[in-house]
Design a protein around this motif. Structure first.
Motif, short mmCIF file in Angstrom:
data_model
loop_
_atom_site.label_atom_id
_atom_site.label_comp_id
_atom_site.label_asym_id
_atom_site.label_seq_id
_atom_site.Cartn_x
_atom_site.Cartn_y
_atom_site.Cartn_z
N LEU A 19 0.95 -1.19 -0.13
CA LEU A 19 0.14 0.15 -0.24
C LEU A 19 0.51 1.14 -0.15
CD1 LEU A 19 -2.92 -1.35 2.84
CD2 LEU A 19 -2.69 -1.45 0.45
N TYR A 274 1.14 -3.71 9.82
CA TYR A 274 -0.55 -3.69 9.44
C TYR A 274 -1.37 -4.31 10.83
CZ TYR A 274 0.02 -3.89 4.49
OH TYR A 274 0.18 -3.83 3.34
N GLU A 290 -11.52 -4.35 6.60
CA GLU A 290 -11.11 -4.17 4.48
C GLU A 290 -10.79 -3.11 4.26
OE1 GLU A 290 -14.94 -6.28 2.73
OE2 GLU A 290 -15.35 -7.53 4.13
N GLY A 292 -9.57 -0.35 0.80
CA GLY A 292 -9.14 -1.26 -1.34
C GLY A 292 -10.69 -0.90 -1.89
N TYR A 308 -6.71 -6.29 1.63
CA TYR A 308 -7.31 -5.12 0.54
C TYR A 308 -7.22 -6.25 -0.95
CZ TYR A 308 -6.31 -1.35 2.59
OH TYR A 308 -6.86 0.56 4.09
N TYR A 310 -8.80 -5.04 -4.81
CA TYR A 310 -8.52 -4.28 -5.76
C TYR A 310 -8.99 -4.25 -6.75
CZ TYR A 310 -5.95 -2.16 -9.88
OH TYR A 310 -5.94 -1.11 -10.58
N VAL A 323 -3.50 -11.21 6.20
CA VAL A 323 -2.28 -9.88 5.81
C VAL A 323 -2.34 -10.12 4.18
CG1 VAL A 323 -1.98 -7.89 6.10
CG2 VAL A 323 -1.40 -9.47 7.81
N ILE A 325 -3.07 -8.56 0.80
CA ILE A 325 -3.21 -7.34 0.05
C ILE A 325 -3.01 -6.88 -1.50
CG2 ILE A 325 -2.73 -4.40 -0.15
CD1 ILE A 325 -3.34 -6.04 3.10
N ASP A 326 -4.11 -6.88 -2.22
CA ASP A 326 -4.02 -6.70 -3.39
C ASP A 326 -4.54 -5.31 -4.46
OD1 ASP A 326 -4.48 -7.57 -6.07
OD2 ASP A 326 -5.93 -8.79 -5.96
N THR A 327 -2.74 -4.85 -4.79
CA THR A 327 -2.90 -3.69 -5.56
C THR A 327 -3.41 -3.46 -7.45
OG1 THR A 327 -0.39 -3.64 -5.36
CG2 THR A 327 -1.64 -2.66 -3.72
#
Length: 357
Positions: A19, A274, A290, A292, A308, A310, A323, A325-327
């Motif tokens: 992030l 996080y 949650e 994103g 997160y 995307y 954890v 996290i998809d960006t």
């Protein structure tokens, strides 16, 4: 009395990668879905208190900082290179000394911290200003909620003549868990959040005593800042000592009784990773934090996760405290416990992966 807030805006926030990136660090992001980025929220909290606000940041982030805060040239100070918190804060203090005089009070507040109780913060700043006007360097200390090994601590002494302000007996480095527990149980220690308030002249004169070459260099640059000689004066920036304000001023001055602190409980967090981010994203119904996009998240045996999404749904099975996290350009999968070591992992990644955006 003139009060000028200084907001240092730097760092990559690698414990919140992907992030937060070098090219777009966490202070430029809306980390909690509040509708304001962290630096915007910091400026918002200070707006009712200040006569002026000055951001100090690097070249890479100056344009976006100015855009988010709608700043003019006099309200942003661009460092040619990072030299630590003391040169950054000290330069702005020296510029304030030039513009408003040495009796003007300055306060330094990080761009990437979260505070949920704005009135409590503002009351603490007002008390800190009153204490600073007596000639003290003042730090705003956070009343600890639990033993924490990731923060430095402030050992609090007797109350000063300013109600709500106390002498700092000493600053302590990040402790082990046993020491942190003892500090919290004693009731006489605070977390050091790195917020300092002082008259500009007092701050710089203290620096001149402990690090005279650095003070002279900063005052020389500041003397040319608003004139045609700025670029030439900045030619010596990289020769300045790299230092942090705690060691340069606060610690040695506290040994002489020259530092006070204002204790406060204000829902403060440095959002250092996080786990702390999750505390501000929690969904009690699903025990998932949650962020994103609005893509759905499905959990099975994976309570207390940070997710997160995307552009696709995410399903997590059998991984409590996950954890994910998809960006879009990178996918991180870890756990809250393991995420504490994320900074070391990111530093070992190729540049093209660690800072894709």
């Amino acid at each position: 009395m003139t009060f000028v807030a200084i907001i240092p805006a730097g760092g990559a926030g690698t414990r919140l990668w992907p992030l937060s990136r070098k090219s777009h660090p966490k202070f430029l992001l809306d980390m909690t879905g509040a509708g304001r980025t962290l630096i915007q929220a910091t400026a918002d909290r200070l707006a009712d208190l200040v006569d002026d606000l000055i951001i100090v940041t690097g070249t890479a982030h100056a344009h976006e900082v100015a855009r988010q805060l709608d700043l003019d040239d006099k309200s942003i100070v661009i460092e040619p290179s990072p030299r630590g918190t003391m040169p950054a804060i000290g330069l702005v203090a020296a510029i304030v000394e030039q513009r408003y005089g040495g009796d003007a009070v300055v306060g330094s507040f990080a761009a990437d911290h979260l505070i949920t109780d704005t009135p409590a913060f503002q009351d603490a700043v007002r008390t800190a200003i009153a204490s600073a006007e007596t000639g003290k360097v003042v730090t705003i200390g956070i009343t600890p909620t639990h033993p924490e090994t990731g923060f430095g601590y402030i050992d609090v002494g007797h109350e000063t003549d300013v109600a709500g302000s106390f002498v700092v007996d000493r600053f302590l480095e990040k402790p082990d868990l046993e020491s942190a527990t003892a500090y919290v149980e004693s009731g006489t220690f605070l977390w050091n959040a790195g917020m300092f308030v002082a008259r500009a002249g007092v701050l710089l004169d203290a620096l001149a005593r402990f690090k005279p070459e650095l003070a002279d260099g900063l005052r020389s640059i500041a003397a040319e800042w608003d004139g045609p000689g700025r670029d030439e004066a900045l030619g010596g920036w990289n020769e300045l000592e790299d230092s942090v304000i705690d060691r340069a001023i606060a610690e040695p001055l506290a040994e002489e009784g020259g530092v006070s602190t204002v204790p406060v409980s204000m829902g403060w967090s440095d959002i250092g990773g996080y786990t702390s981010l999750a505390e501000h994203l929690d969904d009690p119904a699903h025990q998932v934090a949650e962020g994103g996009s609005s893509q759905p998240v499905y959990l099975s045996g994976s309570d207390s996760s940070v997710v997160y999404s995307y552009d696709r749904p995410i399903v997590i099975h059998g991984i409590p405290d996950a954890v994910v996290i998809d960006t879009g350009d990178v996918l991180l999968v870890t756990t809250k416990d393991a995420a504490g070591g994320l900074g070391g992992v990111v530093s070992s990644l190729p540049e093209g992966i660690s800072d894709l955006r």
